[in-house]
Scaffold this motif. Structure first.
Motif, mmCIF file in Angstrom:
data_model
loop_
_atom_site.group_PDB
_atom_site.id
_atom_site.type_symbol
_atom_site.label_atom_id
_atom_site.label_comp_id
_atom_site.label_asym_id
_atom_site.label_seq_id
_atom_site.Cartn_x
_atom_site.Cartn_y
_atom_site.Cartn_z
ATOM 1 N N PRO A 1 54.269 32.231 28.028
ATOM 2 C CA PRO A 1 54.497 32.111 26.578
ATOM 3 C C PRO A 1 54.544 30.643 26.147
ATOM 4 O O PRO A 1 55.243 29.835 26.761
ATOM 5 N N VAL A 2 53.809 30.319 25.111
ATOM 6 C CA VAL A 2 53.742 28.942 24.611
ATOM 7 C C VAL A 2 54.223 28.915 23.165
ATOM 8 O O VAL A 2 53.824 29.757 22.352
ATOM 9 N N ARG A 3 55.078 27.956 22.842
ATOM 10 C CA ARG A 3 55.612 27.852 21.486
ATOM 11 C C ARG A 3 54.505 27.543 20.481
ATOM 12 O O ARG A 3 53.600 26.747 20.752
ATOM 13 N N ALA A 4 54.596 28.143 19.310
ATOM 14 C CA ALA A 4 53.546 28.029 18.300
ATOM 15 C C ALA A 4 53.333 26.590 17.852
ATOM 16 O O ALA A 4 52.206 26.184 17.542
ATOM 17 N N ASP A 5 54.403 25.784 17.817
ATOM 18 C CA ASP A 5 54.267 24.419 17.323
ATOM 19 C C ASP A 5 53.394 23.555 18.230
ATOM 20 O O ASP A 5 52.851 22.539 17.788
ATOM 21 N N LEU A 6 53.218 23.957 19.490
ATOM 22 C CA LEU A 6 52.354 23.187 20.383
ATOM 23 C C LEU A 6 50.879 23.357 20.022
ATOM 24 O O LEU A 6 50.055 22.498 20.336
ATOM 25 N N TYR A 7 50.543 24.460 19.368
ATOM 26 C CA TYR A 7 49.160 24.683 18.950
ATOM 27 C C TYR A 7 48.827 23.931 17.662
ATOM 28 O O TYR A 7 47.663 23.659 17.377
ATOM 29 N N THR A 8 49.834 23.621 16.876
ATOM 30 C CA THR A 8 49.596 22.991 15.576
ATOM 31 C C THR A 8 49.884 21.495 15.581
ATOM 32 O O THR A 8 49.740 20.836 14.551
ATOM 33 N N ALA A 9 50.303 20.952 16.724
ATOM 34 C CA ALA A 9 50.629 19.526 16.796
ATOM 35 C C ALA A 9 49.391 18.673 16.532
ATOM 36 O O ALA A 9 48.277 19.015 16.937
ATOM 37 N N ASN A 10 49.580 17.560 15.847
ATOM 38 C CA ASN A 10 48.490 16.653 15.508
ATOM 39 C C ASN A 10 48.599 15.395 16.365
ATOM 40 O O ASN A 10 49.616 14.696 16.335
ATOM 41 N N ALA A 11 47.557 15.115 17.136
ATOM 42 C CA ALA A 11 47.604 13.996 18.083
ATOM 43 C C ALA A 11 47.768 12.650 17.377
ATOM 44 O O ALA A 11 48.546 11.794 17.817
ATOM 45 N N LEU A 12 47.051 12.446 16.279
ATOM 46 C CA LEU A 12 47.143 11.168 15.577
ATOM 47 C C LEU A 12 48.534 10.966 14.975
ATOM 48 O O LEU A 12 49.092 9.869 15.026
ATOM 49 N N ALA A 13 49.090 12.042 14.414
ATOM 50 C CA ALA A 13 50.436 11.950 13.844
ATOM 51 C C ALA A 13 51.467 11.669 14.934
ATOM 52 O O ALA A 13 52.420 10.904 14.728
ATOM 53 N N ALA A 14 51.267 12.273 16.107
ATOM 54 C CA ALA A 14 52.194 12.044 17.214
ATOM 55 C C ALA A 14 52.124 10.597 17.699
ATOM 56 O O ALA A 14 53.149 9.971 17.990
ATOM 57 N N ARG A 15 50.920 10.042 17.784
ATOM 58 C CA ARG A 15 50.776 8.642 18.201
ATOM 59 C C ARG A 15 51.467 7.708 17.209
ATOM 60 O O ARG A 15 52.129 6.739 17.601
ATOM 61 N N LYS A 16 51.328 8.021 15.932
ATOM 62 C CA LYS A 16 51.958 7.186 14.914
ATOM 63 C C LYS A 16 53.475 7.268 15.015
ATOM 64 O O LYS A 16 54.176 6.255 14.916
ATOM 65 N N ARG A 17 53.979 8.469 15.229
ATOM 66 C CA ARG A 17 55.427 8.661 15.328
ATOM 67 C C ARG A 17 56.007 7.921 16.529
ATOM 68 O O ARG A 17 57.115 7.380 16.476
ATOM 69 N N LEU A 18 55.247 7.875 17.629
ATOM 70 C CA LEU A 18 55.713 7.219 18.850
ATOM 71 C C LEU A 18 55.290 5.757 18.931
ATOM 72 O O LEU A 18 55.498 5.106 19.957
ATOM 73 N N ASN A 19 54.683 5.270 17.848
ATOM 74 C CA ASN A 19 54.258 3.867 17.782
ATOM 75 C C ASN A 19 53.260 3.523 18.888
ATOM 76 O O ASN A 19 53.358 2.487 19.549
#
Length: 248
Positions: free
Chosen positions: A169-187
């Motif tokens: 089972p995989v959490r739904a939010d892992l399918y909708t995550a945005n790579a560019l937004a994540a990079r920005k959030r993590l600087n």
């Protein structure tokens, strides 16, 4: 049969903890349920699962639990006393919550909960996230109505007809995550490769020591940006190693 015409609301009790592998699959399952379902998660009193479950806004109740490993008779006796206490607490929780089914994912806390549910004739579903079951799941599977497994090789550890291959089972939010937004959030630099180092929810010391070693970092950092998930136990010294790095 429901003759009243009213919508039936499922009451689900979940028991599991000790590692993230016993928690995250169950959280993913909860996301797929009817929002009206009533859920109670039973973990250990001081378990790492408590913060994860409460962060997901799922009601949590802690009970006494302990393993029976080792040969020290005093420690084994203390473990048995804790399990006995946990069994009595489990019976009380079952009497109050009255679940339709118990969903078990693993960890010592599952033992008293499963035994109490079996005595109450409450259906028990076990999910095994690993290929090879641990001691607790091996023992408790005899009380289960069914054991869900991630992959077919795990079926060989259980009696024929007891298992069902469901995948992980995989959490739904892992399918909708945005790579560019994540990079920005993590600087992180949007154009450089990213290396994720992850040794499980509590970390893996051998991995942490290898990655945080100066000679390893000297080789890796020119090639990629590193996200190192160390786990709480090694967080202080891995953070110190990070702060000791020269500025890029």
């Amino acid at each position: 049969m429901n003759l009243s015409g009213k919508k039936l609301i499922m009451r689900l009790m979940i028991s599991g903890g000790g590692t993230g592998g016993h928690v995250y699959p169950a959280l993913a399952v909860v996301q797929t349920l009817d929002p009206a379902a009533e859920i109670l998660w039973v973990g250990s009193v001081a378990g790492m699962e408590k913060s994860l479950v409460e962060r997901a806004d799922i009601p949590y109740q802690g009970i006494s639990a302990a393993g029976l490993r080792g040969k020290n008779p005093l420690k084994q006796m203390a473990g048995l006393l804790k399990l006995g206490q946990g069994y009595l607490q489990s019976r009380s929780l079952l009497n109050n919550f009255k679940p339709d089914v118990l969903f078990v994912t693993g960890g010592y806390v599952c033992a008293p909960m499963t035994l109490a549910a079996y005595r109450r004739k409450i259906p028990i579903l076990i999910y095994l996230p690993d290929i090879q079951p641990g001691q607790a799941i091996k023992f408790l599977s005899r009380y289960a109505a069914q054991v869900a497994v991630t992959a077919p090789p795990a079926q060989s550890y259980f009696p024929e007809g007891l298992t069902l291959v469901t995948g992980y089972p995989v959490r739904a939010d892992l399918y909708t995550a945005n790579a560019l937004a994540a990079r920005k959030r993590l600087n992180l630099d949007a154009d450089r490769p990213v290396l994720l180092v992850f040794g499980g929810s509590q970390g893996a010391r051998s991995i942490n020591r290898t990655v945080a070693a100066p000679e390893t970092l000297r080789r890796l950092l020119p090639q990629a940006q590193i996200i190192h998930v160390s786990g709480k136990l090694d967080a202080d010294w891995t953070q110190a190693a990070r702060e000791a790095l020269p500025e890029a």
